[in-house]
Enzyme design. Structure first.
Site, PDB file in Angstrom:
ATOM      1  N   HIS A  37       0.837  -1.219   0.000  1.00 41.30           N
ATOM      2  CA  HIS A  37       0.000   0.000   0.000  1.00 41.30           C
ATOM      3  C   HIS A  37       0.868   1.263   0.000  1.00 41.30           C
ATOM      4  O   HIS A  37       0.540   2.240  -0.679  1.00 41.30           O
ATOM      5  CB  HIS A  37      -0.976  -0.001   1.178  1.00 41.30           C
ATOM      6  N   HIS A  84      -9.455  -1.751  -4.982  1.00 43.88           N
ATOM      7  CA  HIS A  84      -8.332  -2.122  -4.113  1.00 43.88           C
ATOM      8  C   HIS A  84      -7.359  -3.050  -4.852  1.00 43.88           C
ATOM      9  O   HIS A  84      -6.149  -3.008  -4.612  1.00 43.88           O
ATOM     10  CB  HIS A  84      -8.789  -2.759  -2.798  1.00 43.88           C
ATOM     11  N   ASP A 103      -3.431  -2.436  -5.136  1.00 44.11           N
ATOM     12  CA  ASP A 103      -2.416  -3.461  -4.847  1.00 44.11           C
ATOM     13  C   ASP A 103      -1.494  -3.679  -6.049  1.00 44.11           C
ATOM     14  O   ASP A 103      -0.277  -3.769  -5.897  1.00 44.11           O
ATOM     15  CB  ASP A 103      -3.087  -4.807  -4.517  1.00 44.11           C
ATOM     16  N   HIS A 111      -0.822 -10.657  -5.418  1.00 37.31           N
ATOM     17  CA  HIS A 111       0.578 -10.284  -5.194  1.00 37.31           C
ATOM     18  C   HIS A 111       1.547 -11.261  -5.867  1.00 37.31           C
ATOM     19  O   HIS A 111       2.545 -10.868  -6.461  1.00 37.31           O
ATOM     20  CB  HIS A 111       0.889 -10.239  -3.696  1.00 37.31           C
TER      21      HIS A 111
HETATM   22 ZN   LIG Z   1      -3.940  -4.543  -0.407  1.00 41.93          ZN
END
Ligand SMILES: [Zn+2]
Length: 338
Positions: free
Chosen positions: A109, A272, A276, A299
């Protein structure tokens, strides 16, 4: 001092062949798109999402070509970790970087805020092994960075420009996911999610964010991380999400959002995921000139995409803009705005 090295040039040999690689002795034109750091130091205190540990963060200006460097100041001998695609060593719940035994968890973040505001060089002194979660979005980091002020530096910004598409894929049918980077004169991200959950499915499942058209701080930065109560219980049993709660996440049961205030954007979940992805991709150490698109990525897949890109040196080069008019629309104005 482990991990301190040259700036995060992912491919030094190639960059040397690039005619646009800046010569450090050359004075930079006033019209150039310049690197950026903070004007002054700033601090934040919070808790880690997974560790629940109290942590202090100090953001400090850094010289041109430093990149973003996390410094574990709580260790007997402070350890610096230069952010790069290969410094990311764990992507299971969040993005973790490490050098030897020294780690920093949940960097995405803060990295996203740096990408969104165009901060190239920064020291991040940290007193524990996890970045504070604050409100679960990047809004607090945006506020911190903007309050400290952004300073233009006497060195050109170097962009990673996509020349050919690069893609990673996993799974089939219902488990399929993919992420892709392709040539684009600007920076655009499009993300699609598919959670099969009533509270998520009733909102927008796909978002396109273009840096030249949309505003990162208004359109993306406020989107919070989210979780499901059944997963939270399982994570806590495994010593994770100890600092998590409705103050720093959207929490859902099997049917609905439990936070009293509801959502910040109608499509906060997929926004979001864009937030990310911007953080995950910025670990490469330079801003992109590219279009990113993804379906159910996270991720781990975002980091695989960077490694795939670095493995294909013919798919990209590094460019600077001596002439603002040749820079993507909006990027030059961004440099002047702060
Ligand atoms: Zn996140």
């Amino acid at each position: 001092m482990a991990g301190r090295g040259p700036p995060s040039n992912p491919n030094p040999s190639k960059s040397n062949l690039n005619p646009k690689t800046p010569n450090p002795s050359q004075k930079v034109n006033s019209g150039v798109l310049k690197q950026r750091t903070l004007k002054s130091m700033t601090r934040a205190v919070g808790v880690g999402l997974h560790s629940g540990q109290r942590v202090e963060l100090t953001l400090r200006p850094a010289a041109p070509d430093t990149g973003i460097v996390f410094r574990r100041v709580d260790l007997p001998e402070p350890v610096d970790i230069l952010v790069s695609a290969t410094a990311v060593t764990d992507t299971r719940m969040a993005s973790t970087i490490s050098v030897g035994q020294a780690k920093v968890h949940t960097i995405e973040h803060l990295m996203s805020a740096c990408a969104g505001l165009g901060v190239d060089n920064l020291y991040v002194d940290i007193t524990a092994e996890e970045v504070p979660i604050l409100d679960g979005s990047a809004a607090s980091f945006v506020f911190l960075l903007q309050s400290a002020g952004i300073e233009l530096q006497n060195a050109p910004r170097r962009f990673i420009r996509l020349l050919k598409p690069v893609e990673v894929r996993e799974g089939q049918g219902a488990t399929q996911k993919w992420a892709r980077l392709e040539p684009y004169h600007g920076y655009k991200l499009s993300f699609e999610i598919d959670f099969d959950h009533p509270a998520v499915d009733s909102t927008g499942q796909r978002v396109v964010f273009d840096m030249s058209v949309n505003s990162y701080s208004k359109d993306i930065a406020r989107a919070r991380t989210f979780g499901f109560t059944k997963d939270v219980e399982m994570m806590r049993a495994n010593g994770l999400a100890l600092g998590g709660g409705m103050d720093n996440a959207i929490v859902m049961d099997d049917y609905k959002v439990l936070n009293a205030g509801g959502l910040r954007y109608d499509d906060e979940f997929v926004k979001h995921k864009i937030l990310d992805a911007m953080g995950d991709l910025y670990v490469i150490g330079k801003p992109f000139l590219a279009s990113y698109s993804a379906f159910r990525s996270g991720h781990s897949m975002n980091n695989l995409l960077l490694r795939e890109l670095l493995a294909h040196p013919d798919a990209w080069d590094v460019v600077t803009f001596e002439d603002e008019k040749r820079a993507p629309k909006g990027f030059a104005e961004l440099a002047r705005a702060w």
